[in-house]
Design a protein around this motif. Sequence first.
Motif, PDB file in Angstrom:
ATOM      1  N   THR A 124       1.233  10.645  -2.745  1.00 52.07           N
ATOM      2  CA  THR A 124       1.546  11.306  -1.483  1.00 52.07           C
ATOM      3  C   THR A 124       2.898  11.994  -1.466  1.00 52.07           C
ATOM      4  O   THR A 124       3.095  12.920  -0.691  1.00 52.07           O
ATOM      5  CB  THR A 124       1.496  10.304  -0.322  1.00 52.07           C
TER       6      THR A 124
ATOM      7  N   ALA B  95       0.880   4.108  -2.916  1.00 51.06           N
ATOM      8  CA  ALA B  95       0.477   5.469  -2.548  1.00 51.06           C
ATOM      9  C   ALA B  95       1.586   6.481  -2.775  1.00 51.06           C
ATOM     10  O   ALA B  95       1.326   7.689  -2.772  1.00 51.06           O
ATOM     11  CB  ALA B  95       0.048   5.498  -1.090  1.00 51.06           C
TER      12      ALA B  95
ATOM     13  N   ARG C 180       0.825  -1.211   0.000  1.00 49.74           N
ATOM     14  CA  ARG C 180       0.000   0.000   0.000  1.00 49.74           C
ATOM     15  C   ARG C 180       0.854   1.254   0.000  1.00 49.74           C
ATOM     16  O   ARG C 180       0.530   2.236  -0.671  1.00 49.74           O
ATOM     17  CB  ARG C 180      -0.911   0.012   1.227  1.00 49.74           C
ATOM     18  N   LYS C 181       1.925   1.252   0.771  1.00 53.06           N
ATOM     19  CA  LYS C 181       2.815   2.422   0.805  1.00 53.06           C
ATOM     20  C   LYS C 181       3.464   2.664  -0.552  1.00 53.06           C
ATOM     21  O   LYS C 181       3.608   3.804  -0.985  1.00 53.06           O
ATOM     22  CB  LYS C 181       3.889   2.243   1.880  1.00 53.06           C
TER      23      LYS C 181
END
Length: 76
Positions: free
Chosen positions: A64, A60, A56-57
């Motif tokens: 972000t 993203a 997920r990081k």
Amino acid sequence: MVGIGVPIWVQCGDTGNPCRCKVVGPTVGFLAFAAAAVVEWPVGALIYCFRHMKGRKIMAHPATVVYPSVTNAIPI
């Protein structure tokens, strides 16, 4: 005659310059976002199969980190 339009992103209400609008920063930021996403989303999806939070990081990261840093670096 049909013209091919170039997508331009505009951010108004910004206090970083006198005209309070940014055109170059958001446009280049989106192009950098798209380039990073092409690489990072498949990698993140593969890693997500084994380590959910790490995947997920990675997926993203373009939204972000890449887009805001490029957009804010160009004041026009």
